[in-house]
Design a protein around this motif. Structure first.
Motif: not given
Lengths: 536, 161
Positions: A179, A181-183, A185-186
């Protein structure tokens, strides 16, 4: 062509070769000797390669390679600097020591033991080298999967609940990491660490995302208050596996914290107080937790938490001296802790228990183990002339330099408690007199583990007079007052080897200190890292 | 917005399931949690762009971001394998298991009448049945978890050659 040009394209081999060898090892069904050779050979090769990398990177050189020769920004880079090569070197040493120990206890004869260890090593090498946070997640998983296997192998005998806690906590931490890492990237639009440099300083949103990543990694590093899983799982497996895990899992997570804070946050001073608070708590709670424990291994595991606090002070200070001290502490700690686990593990494997109340008088019975334990324990507590003294002294010096007096006070207080705890093991296990039923219980344990015939063979090897008579000759020897149980030399040697290294690092601290200093400079000023990645 | 709501619901349900005692419920919680994480990865790549992400096959502004999709694929594989492993752990013990009442535990349901512990099929393949791995004495929090001695004795012993 110079070494700095030849080496980078070879970096993926550090991951590829252990994986391949693991697969070959798993394919060898019958012959355990071949598996032993494959495993030790690969680990020795890993050690040799990492020493070469330490030599090449000792002047601050950063080696980088874009895997698959893709362009910068698209590829996954593998980067090696002084820090990663040093950690890899120590981990290979630990791998060899723990595999030797596992061979001596016969658990390495299980078909999948060596393959699991090798895949674990492949994951470690990848996690240390990768320059991409998503890839870091992948390699941490590569590292964890064989660990689940190793734990479950032991779990088949010890009950699975240690393995359950371990898998659940790690999966939760991995989900949180994903999660995070997703943030990242976002918010930042990339997961390449070199491109992310300083992103968290410029944009608070990236800082929050980075905070999630660091929190997830802190769970894996067993930092207080998310340390509970460690003390409930590490004592639930065999000493050899505990040694391997202690040197690898939490330490790779600590490495990741150092690396990510250096690049993503660019050593931002705004958040350092959080790190200092958390590390002080970790030191204190770890050492206090050890007081209530009754077995050697669970005491040592609690100390591990407390030591993790010391190591992370380096990142909490983020000064040249602080990082140098933290890195030195990390390297010293990996060796010393493993040595302690191996020397107490040798007693546990021979006498069948690690409970302090059920042991005693080992100083007379097993003087070699006593010496090994003493050296490592004093080093852990931070007494000269061992590496622990240099490590603690420089950590405290670094906190004083930044006028964090309370952190220094906690560090000193905790080392007193550490010494007391080591004395508790010393007096309980090594001093005093052996309980009357020590030998009988040890023999019963050996018989349960290896069968009666094994005992007879052992007895034959040690004293030929015992061979005549019924299968329980050793048992009657005990009753006749003769001594039948002794820790075999092959169980003592791995721990002694590591204890010798801590003495060497204590007397020759200058060498390791200089290397840690280079590693710290690379972290403090990651220009070289970013440049190497973008030019590779 | 719909993705945010979905992530919230999945996470809430996952946390609820984590709090349950049964291992199977915890595993289901992880299934939901990994879905939540995967949806977040998708959202990171902006779900409004839905064209094929090949160079030259559409407007640059319309093409989907392929990177989060690659991330999700990787993450699904990893989460799936670990979930399978956890399910295995959930059914391999009946004793020293504080997750379920004994009558209801999945191992009982799957193999009625059996009191088998971890030496069943799932673990025999790990080749640990050589009887050479340490049996350790420990007590769990309830103080009843005596060493698994009877069990250890049932393990076939490989004699020293």
């Amino acid at each position: 062509m110079s070494l700095t040009e030849i080496l980078p394209p070879l970096l993926p081999l550090l991951v590829g070769v252990p994986l391949l060898m693991g697969a070959i090892g798993a394919a060898v069904r019958k012959n355990k000797r071949i598996r032993h050779v494959i495993s030790l050979g690969t680990l020795a090769g890993l050690l040799a390669f990492s020493i070469l990398l330490v030599v090449v990177t000792h002047d601050g050189t950063v080696l980088a390679h874009q895997v698959g020769m893709w362009d910068y920004g698209i590829s996954i880079p593998f980067v090696v600097d002084a820090l990663s090569s040093l950690v890899l070197m120590i981990i290979s040493i630990l791998g060899i020591a723990s595999v030797l120990f596992a061979m001596a206890t016969h658990e390495a004869r299980a078909r999948f033991y060596h393959p699991f260890v090798l895949v674990l090593m492949a994951g470690v090498a990848g996690a240390l080298m990768t320059g991409d946070i998503f890839n870091l997640f992948v390699f941490i998983e590569v590292m964890l999967l064989p660990s689940y296997g190793l734990l479950a192998m032991m779990g088949a005998k010890l009950g699975a609940h240690g393995a359950r806690i371990y898998v659940s906590v790690n999966l939760l931490a991995s989900t949180l990491l994903l999660i995070g890492i997703a943030l990242v990237y976002a918010t930042a639009g990339t997961v390449n660490l070199a491109e992310l440099r300083g992103a968290a300083v410029e944009d608070p949103a990236v800082a929050v995302a980075g905070g999630v990543v660091l929190t997830a990694i802190s769970i894996k590093a067993a930092v207080v208050p998310v340390h509970g899983w460690l003390t409930r799982t590490y004592p639930m497996t065999s000493p050899a596996v505990t040694t391997l895990f202690s040197g690898i899992h939490t330490k790779v997570a600590i490495y990741a914290i150092y690396r990510i804070y250096s690049l993503l946050f660019d050593g931002d001073e705004k958040f350092l107080w959080v790190a200092l608070l958390v590390t002080s708590l970790t030191m204190l709670i770890g050492v206090l937790g050890a007081i209530g424990e009754k077995t050697t291994r669970s005491i040592l595991v609690f100390h591990m938490i407390s030591q993790i606090g010391y190591i992370l002070i380096g990142v909490g200070l983020f000064t040249g001296l602080g990082l140098t001290a933290g890195i030195f502490y990390l390297l010293h700690h990996m060796i010393v802790k493993a040595s302690l686990f191996l020397s107490t593990g040798a007693i546990e494997e021979t006498y069948g228990t690690g409970e302090i109340d059920k042991l005693g008088g080992m100083l007379k019975r097993e003087p070699l183990i006593a010496v090994t334990f003493m050296v490592a324990a004093l080093s852990l507590a931070g007494l000269p002339p061992f590496s622990g003294f240099v490590a603690k002294f420089s950590i405290i010096q670094a906190t004083l330099e930044q006028s964090h007096y309370w952190v220094a006070a906690v560090a000193v207080l905790v080392s007193v408690f550490t010494l007391l705890s080591m004395l508790k093991i010393w007096t309980g296990v090594f001093m005093g007199s052996a309980p009357k039923d020590l030998e009988e219980r040890a023999l019963a344990y050996q018989e349960r583990m290896h069968g009666k015939r094994y005992l007879r063979v052992q007895a034959q090897a040690e004293s030929p007079t015992l061979t005549i008579g019924p299968p329980t000759a050793t048992m009657s020897a005990v009753l006749a007052g003769e001594r039948a149980v002794k820790v075999p030399m092959k169980l003592i040697i791995p721990g002694m080897l590591l204890a010798a290294i801590t003495l060497f690092f204590g007397l020759g601290a200058e060498l390791l200190m200089t290397l840690s200093e280079t590693a710290a400079e690379n972290l403090l000023n990651p220009d070289g890292y970013v440049e190497a990645v973008s030019n590779a | 917005m719909s993705i945010a709501i979905a992530v919230g619901l999945l996470t809430a349900a996952a946390v609820y399931l984590f709090m349950q005692r049964g291992m199977v419920r915890i595993v289901l919680g992880f299934v939901l949690a990994s879905h939540a994480a995967n949806l977040m990865l998708f959202a990171a790549g902006n779900t409004a762009f839905r064209d094929v992400p090949y160079i030259g096959s559409g407007e640059v502004g319309e093409q989907a971001d392929p990177l989060p999709q690659a991330f999700v694929l990787t993450a699904i594989v990893i989460a799936f394998s670990i979930t399978m492993f956890m399910v295995t752990l959930a059914i391999t013990t009946t004793r020293d298991d504080d997750t379920e009442d004994e009558e209801e535990s999945p191992a009982k349901v799957l193999a009625p009448g059996s009191t088998a512990d971890t030496d069943d099929a799932a673990f025999s393949d790990l080749d640990t049945a050589s009887g050479e791995i340490a049996v350790e004495t420990y007590k769990d929090e309830t103080g009843v978890g005596q060493p698994n001695l009877e069990h250890a004795e049932r393990m076939p012993k490989e004699e020293e050659k």
